[in-house]
Scaffold this active site. Structure first.
Site, short mmCIF file in Angstrom:
data_model
loop_
_atom_site.label_atom_id
_atom_site.label_comp_id
_atom_site.label_asym_id
_atom_site.label_seq_id
_atom_site.Cartn_x
_atom_site.Cartn_y
_atom_site.Cartn_z
N THR A 187 12.99 7.62 27.32
CA THR A 187 14.63 7.47 27.52
C THR A 187 15.11 7.62 28.87
O THR A 187 13.74 7.74 29.51
CB THR A 187 14.70 8.70 26.59
OG1 THR A 187 14.90 8.68 25.51
CG2 THR A 187 16.41 9.41 26.89
N VAL A 216 20.13 6.77 14.75
CA VAL A 216 20.50 6.71 16.17
C VAL A 216 19.73 8.60 16.39
O VAL A 216 19.41 9.04 15.06
CB VAL A 216 22.24 7.37 16.15
CG1 VAL A 216 22.55 7.89 17.65
CG2 VAL A 216 23.20 5.61 15.88
N HIS A 240 10.94 12.40 20.10
CA HIS A 240 10.71 11.82 18.82
C HIS A 240 12.50 12.80 18.13
O HIS A 240 12.60 13.49 18.23
CB HIS A 240 10.12 12.20 17.77
CG HIS A 240 9.82 11.51 16.77
ND1 HIS A 240 9.20 11.38 15.53
CD2 HIS A 240 11.02 10.94 16.54
CE1 HIS A 240 9.36 10.31 14.92
NE2 HIS A 240 10.70 10.09 14.95
#
Length: 320
Positions: A187, A216, A240
């Site tokens: 990310t 999502v 996570h």
């Protein structure tokens, strides 16, 4: 004497107002030096520094923290090195589905998009949702339609294809237990403080390799993947996502500062090293508080990260 005193006080106020900070992450996971070539390591350092420099230029010239956050993340979204935008991982069905969010600490306004497949820079779509719609989160085809109406760049989904991410999907499909931790935790995110004292944060991701059923994660969830409040801090998370959602990680850090009187570092360590670790979650955060203090906390082997402060040089890091 009175003139000298006023001069000193005035200069002190100007100096305080000119403080800016920008902190970045590019994902956390099992990132070990023994598994990294010198060339690849250099590529990560260079791209992180390039992104930080873009954001710093905005802040140094008196720009807003939200502008710096968006511009910085766009550089990372456009790089195949990170799991966001161009480097997004593949879903089980062989598509790229991206999520992003942004928040303005000055008024708690926020915007996010999830499960988008053709928006070149999801972080820009998230900002449009924040500023040009009455909503916080738009998903799928609706988010894509909105982005197109806002004049954002729409691309063929093939734009997001990268060979390395495709191979990761095939590897996991062959043996689903053999999941690369970097694919789980990739990310990008930014937290910033501008010279006007306003905080902002943003996060963008391609999610988890081999994800199914429209999954999502935390990145587009305000309070989980992204949070900013001028009274406390700005935070962007990577990890996570299910655990970050359950713990409302980024909001929890702010709450511990506001009501628990903890420092940013103390709050971040409590949430990541105690709450998240105890629950079984892995990942980390980058953050900056209203006074310009930075915290970069993670419970994994590494996290691509870096920062810059007014008057200081850009620094980037990878390993624990």
């Amino acid at each position: 004497m009175r003139y000298l005193l006023w001069t000193i006080l005035f200069c002190g106020v100007v100096f305080a107002q000119e403080k800016y900070v920008l902190v970045v992450h590019g994902g956390a996971g099992t990132i070990l030096k023994k598994n990294m070539t010198a060339e690849k390591e250099q590529q990560y350092h260079q791209k992180l520094a390039e992104a930080i420099a873009v954001g710093e230029a905005i802040l140094k010239n008196g720009g807003k923290s939200v502008d710096a956050v968006e511009a910085t993340i766009k550089i990372l979204e456009d790089s195949p090195l990170f799991n966001a935008g161009k480097g997004a991982v593949f879903t089980n069905s062989g598509t790229n589905e991206m999520d992003a969010s942004i928040m303005d600490g000055s008024d708690l306004n926020a915007g996010a998009v999830a499960s988008v497949k053709n928006i070149k820079n999801p972080i820009s779509a998230a900002r449009k949702v924040m500023e040009r719609s009455p909503h916080v989160l738009l998903t799928g085809e609706g988010a894509q339609q909105f982005a197109q109406e806002m004049g954002l760049e729409i691309v063929d989904p093939k734009y997001f294809y990268t060979e390395s991410r495709w191979k990761s999907l095939q590897k996991i499909k062959k043996n689903e237990k053999n999941v690369n931790e970097n694919d789980k935790h990739g990310t990008v995110g930014v937290a910033a403080l501008d010279i006007h004292g306003n905080l902002a944060a943003g996060t963008s991701t391609g999610g988890m390799t081999n994800k199914r059923y429209g999954r999502v994660g935390d990145s587009p969830i305000i309070g989980a993947g992204t949070y900013a409040n001028n009274n406390t801090c700005a935070v962007s998370a990577t990890g996570h996502g299910e655990y970050f959602i359950r713990l409302a990680v980024t909001h929890s850090i702010s709450i511990l500062m506001e009501y628990g009187n903890l420092s940013l570092q103390q709050a971040a360590e409590k949430v990541i090293h105690q709450k998240l670790t105890k629950l079984g979650g892995t990942g980390g955060i980058v953050s900056v508080d209203k006074d310009g203090n930075i915290a970069m906390v993670f419970n994994t082997e590494g996290m691509y990260r870096g920062h810059v402060k007014s008057g200081e040089k850009i620094q980037t890091f990878i390993y624990k």
